[in-house]
Design a protein around this motif. Structure first.
Motif, PDB file in Angstrom:
ATOM      1  N   TYR A 149     -43.611  78.133  12.798  1.00  0.00           N
ATOM      2  CA  TYR A 149     -43.031  78.233  14.128  1.00  0.00           C
ATOM      3  C   TYR A 149     -44.061  77.871  15.183  1.00  0.00           C
ATOM      4  O   TYR A 149     -45.223  78.272  15.102  1.00  0.00           O
ATOM      5  N   SER A 150     -43.614  77.114  16.169  1.00  0.00           N
ATOM      6  CA  SER A 150     -44.523  76.686  17.231  1.00  0.00           C
ATOM      7  C   SER A 150     -44.885  77.858  18.135  1.00  0.00           C
ATOM      8  O   SER A 150     -44.040  78.670  18.504  1.00  0.00           O
ATOM      9  N   LEU A 151     -46.165  77.934  18.504  1.00  0.00           N
ATOM     10  CA  LEU A 151     -46.619  79.007  19.392  1.00  0.00           C
ATOM     11  C   LEU A 151     -46.264  78.714  20.851  1.00  0.00           C
ATOM     12  O   LEU A 151     -46.357  79.586  21.704  1.00  0.00           O
ATOM     13  N   SER A 152     -45.866  77.464  21.122  1.00  0.00           N
ATOM     14  CA  SER A 152     -45.577  77.114  22.512  1.00  0.00           C
ATOM     15  C   SER A 152     -44.184  77.553  22.949  1.00  0.00           C
ATOM     16  O   SER A 152     -43.818  77.438  24.104  1.00  0.00           O
ATOM     17  N   GLU A 153     -43.419  78.070  21.983  1.00  0.00           N
ATOM     18  CA  GLU A 153     -42.046  78.474  22.295  1.00  0.00           C
ATOM     19  C   GLU A 153     -41.906  79.994  22.103  1.00  0.00           C
ATOM     20  O   GLU A 153     -42.179  80.508  21.017  1.00  0.00           O
ATOM     21  N   ASN A 154     -41.512  80.712  23.134  1.00  0.00           N
ATOM     22  CA  ASN A 154     -41.275  82.146  22.978  1.00  0.00           C
ATOM     23  C   ASN A 154     -40.071  82.369  22.064  1.00  0.00           C
ATOM     24  O   ASN A 154     -39.020  81.791  22.286  1.00  0.00           O
ATOM     25  N   GLN A 155     -40.257  83.167  21.022  1.00  0.00           N
ATOM     26  CA  GLN A 155     -39.145  83.366  20.086  1.00  0.00           C
ATOM     27  C   GLN A 155     -39.323  84.639  19.262  1.00  0.00           C
ATOM     28  O   GLN A 155     -40.414  85.196  19.183  1.00  0.00           O
ATOM     29  N   THR A 156     -38.223  85.073  18.677  1.00  0.00           N
ATOM     30  CA  THR A 156     -38.251  86.238  17.796  1.00  0.00           C
ATOM     31  C   THR A 156     -37.916  85.773  16.392  1.00  0.00           C
ATOM     32  O   THR A 156     -36.934  85.053  16.194  1.00  0.00           O
ATOM     33  N   ILE A 157     -38.759  86.142  15.424  1.00  0.00           N
ATOM     34  CA  ILE A 157     -38.550  85.700  14.047  1.00  0.00           C
ATOM     35  C   ILE A 157     -38.275  86.910  13.172  1.00  0.00           C
ATOM     36  O   ILE A 157     -39.097  87.816  13.067  1.00  0.00           O
ATOM     37  N   GLU A 158     -37.108  86.930  12.573  1.00  0.00           N
ATOM     38  CA  GLU A 158     -36.747  88.034  11.677  1.00  0.00           C
ATOM     39  C   GLU A 158     -37.193  87.652  10.264  1.00  0.00           C
ATOM     40  O   GLU A 158     -36.857  86.590   9.763  1.00  0.00           O
ATOM     41  N   ILE A 159     -37.960  88.520   9.635  1.00  0.00           N
ATOM     42  CA  ILE A 159     -38.498  88.213   8.310  1.00  0.00           C
ATOM     43  C   ILE A 159     -37.949  89.192   7.278  1.00  0.00           C
ATOM     44  O   ILE A 159     -38.080  90.409   7.440  1.00  0.00           O
ATOM     45  N   ASN A 160     -37.319  88.653   6.242  1.00  0.00           N
ATOM     46  CA  ASN A 160     -36.880  89.500   5.140  1.00  0.00           C
ATOM     47  C   ASN A 160     -38.004  89.600   4.121  1.00  0.00           C
ATOM     48  O   ASN A 160     -38.165  88.755   3.265  1.00  0.00           O
ATOM     49  N   GLY A 161     -38.813  90.641   4.260  1.00  0.00           N
ATOM     50  CA  GLY A 161     -39.937  90.833   3.348  1.00  0.00           C
ATOM     51  C   GLY A 161     -39.469  91.399   2.019  1.00  0.00           C
ATOM     52  O   GLY A 161     -38.283  91.664   1.833  1.00  0.00           O
ATOM     53  N   THR A 162     -40.416  91.571   1.100  1.00  0.00           N
ATOM     54  CA  THR A 162     -40.096  92.166  -0.196  1.00  0.00           C
ATOM     55  C   THR A 162     -39.878  93.670   0.003  1.00  0.00           C
ATOM     56  O   THR A 162     -40.816  94.395   0.297  1.00  0.00           O
ATOM     57  N   GLY A 163     -38.638  94.102  -0.091  1.00  0.00           N
ATOM     58  CA  GLY A 163     -38.336  95.529   0.038  1.00  0.00           C
ATOM     59  C   GLY A 163     -38.322  96.051   1.462  1.00  0.00           C
ATOM     60  O   GLY A 163     -38.411  97.263   1.666  1.00  0.00           O
ATOM     61  N   GLY A 164     -38.227  95.176   2.453  1.00  0.00           N
ATOM     62  CA  GLY A 164     -38.172  95.655   3.827  1.00  0.00           C
ATOM     63  C   GLY A 164     -38.114  94.535   4.838  1.00  0.00           C
ATOM     64  O   GLY A 164     -38.116  93.351   4.480  1.00  0.00           O
ATOM     65  N   HIS A 165     -38.075  94.924   6.104  1.00  0.00           N
ATOM     66  CA  HIS A 165     -37.854  93.953   7.175  1.00  0.00           C
ATOM     67  C   HIS A 165     -38.991  93.978   8.193  1.00  0.00           C
ATOM     68  O   HIS A 165     -39.506  95.041   8.525  1.00  0.00           O
ATOM     69  N   ASN A 166     -39.372  92.790   8.677  1.00  0.00           N
ATOM     70  CA  ASN A 166     -40.385  92.685   9.729  1.00  0.00           C
ATOM     71  C   ASN A 166     -39.861  91.804  10.852  1.00  0.00           C
ATOM     72  O   ASN A 166     -39.120  90.855  10.593  1.00  0.00           O
TER      73      ASN A 166
END
Lengths: 357, 135
Positions: free
Chosen positions: B54-71
């Protein structure tokens, strides 16, 4: 007139160079998405790297050369094999079987680990001891909850600890009464050393691994320059721009032990995870971090713990007797930095440091 | 006399030339250093698998499906930080912002890694850069 032309040419050149830089930074390539392993090929060499979670930490493996992909794949398999063999949390591991049954026929890996563990134990007056595993359990460092134990529990457990109580008989290793071992202080160094051997088997002349911050470098970088390893500053463990110093190396393991890595607080007091096998309490030797630089990854890992426990004076004396095997960087409670003579050319820092010889 | 004047003029021009070179050299150096340290994207991996860059020049929220949980990772003003996670230790959330090449946020329980990378993908380019961190 000539001079004017020169000036114009100089300005033109710099504009061109600046322009090239600009273009370079704009040329962002996001096409690598979903590509698990990156492979960049140019005319002479290829590279491969992989990140995995193993041995309760985060690891990165990078190799350059024709067979870099095969080498990295083999390294990952080796990490997983050793994790299964040495994990104290996996009931089918050899170490767990030993701790449960009290004896085991040693594999080649365990033999090698025992050899180095024994050497360090005997030459550091027991500053590193694989038999303090029950003590780590008592303090809770093997679980998520830690607490300061009762003194009488510490005393009971300490009476059973001690490498000298282990019996090694040909191929069989037998524990003493109520003993348990953990190669945790040496396993990652052994693993990175094994990866260097694998890299050599695949003809890799340039590569680097970080096993949760334990670094070992193979050869030099592809441009022929040395690997630049940044040593974490205990005052800012997460800030990669505020370092204790930088060391340039080839074919070396660079491994740090510090009280800042894992600790807990109780009644305003901080307790870290590096135990003094003599007292049963976290080592309070006046050091904040110890970095060992050595060709031998296994030794470097074990010695980083041992020297942390021994403290400045004993660690320096120990180094004087074993100069040919390693060098080190110490940071004291008073933020003094001490380095050994062998790395005086390789080390640099923004802070003041003292060189011992 | 005539010679002397010529000499002075040459000296002045030399001075201009050297000055010009120093200024343009300085500009190149500043730009090179700037490029060497600031990454412009963040690479998110779950258990070694790249989930996205993901580009750092764009403000954004990234939902990550981790192993056994969410970040939840957010990018704001060129910096990335772990806004939220349901992991037990919360170490990733406490780590704060990252924006420099090579910096990373790791969530061990969920096997999530977010690392700042360079635009051109080539590691170990600049002499002044650190190749790897020992901790």
């Amino acid at each position: 007139m000539k001079q004017k032309i020169c000036i114009v040419l100089a300005i033109l050149c710099s504009v061109l160079i600046l322009g090239a830089c600009e273009k370079n930074s704009e040329n962002t390539d996001f096409s690598r998405q979903n590509d698990n392993i990156s492979q960049i090929s140019d005319e002479s060499s290829s590279s491969a790297s992989k990140e995995i979670f193993a041995m309760d930490t985060y690891m990165t493996i990078t190799a350059y050369g024709e067979k870099s992909q095969e080498a990295v794949d083999a390294a990952v398999m080796e990490i997983q094999r050793l994790d299964k063999l040495l994990s104290v949390g996996n009931s089918s591991s050899e170490v767990c079987q030993l701790n449960n049954s009290g004896n085991i026929k040693m594999s080649e890996d365990i033999k090698e680990l025992m050899k180095t563990s024994k050497w360090i134990f005997e030459n550091t007056d027991g500053a590193y001891d694989i038999t303090i595993y029950p003590l780590m359990e008592l303090w809770g460092f093997t679980k998520t909850q830690q607490a300061v134990p009762d003194q009488k529990d510490i005393d009971t457990i300490l009476s059973c600890c001690g490498f000298e109580k282990l019996k090694i008989d040909n191929e069989t290793l037998t524990l003493g009464k109520n003993q348990g071992i953990d190669f945790g202080g040496i396993a990652k160094g052994y693993t990175s050393a094994r990866i260097m051997t694998i890299f050599k088997e695949y003809g890799i002349n340039s590569g680097v691994v970080s096993l949760g911050g334990n670094v070992q470098c193979c050869g030099v970088k592809t441009d022929g320059s040395l690997w630049r390893c940044g040593i974490t500053n205990p005052d800012a463990p997460d800030d990669t721009t505020n370092l204790l110093g930088v060391i340039n190396v080839r074919d070396k393991a660079v491994i740090t032990s510090g009280g800042y890595e894992r600790f807990f607080e109780e009644n305003g007091q901080t307790y870290h995870h590096i135990m003094n096998p003599k007292t049963g309490y976290p080592a309070d030797s006046g050091l904040r971090s110890v970095t060992i630089v050595s060709e031998n990854g296994t030794l470097a890992d074990g010695l980083s713990t041992a020297c942390f426990v021994m403290g400045r004076d004993r660690a320096v004396q120990f180094w004087k007797n074993n100069k040919d095997q390693f060098d080190m960087i110490l940071m004291t409670d008073k933020n003094e930095i001490i380095i050994t003579e062998g790395i005086k050319e390789a080390f640099s820092s923004d802070m003041n440091y003292e060189i011992v010889d | 006399m005539n010679n002397g004047k010529k000499g002075k003029k040459r000296f002045k021009n030399d001075f201009l030339l050297i000055g010009g070179l120093i200024i343009s050299g300085g500009a190149v150096l500043v730009l090179a250093l700037f490029n060497g340290h600031n990454g412009n994207s963040v690479e998110v991996r779950v258990d070694g698998e790249i989930q996205g860059i993901y580009s750092l020049s764009e403000n954004q929220t990234i939902e990550i499906n981790g192993t056994g949980g969410h970040n939840t990772l957010i990018i704001e003003n060129g910096k990335a930080l772990m806004k939220d996670a349901d992991c037990p230790d919360q170490l990733c959330v406490r780590q704060g912002e990252i924006s420099l090449k090579g910096q990373s946020i790791i969530c061990l329980p969920h096997k999530v890694a977010a690392e700042i990378t360079d635009a051109d993908n080539s590691d170990f380019k600049s002499e002044s850069d650190i190749d790897i961190i020992v901790k």
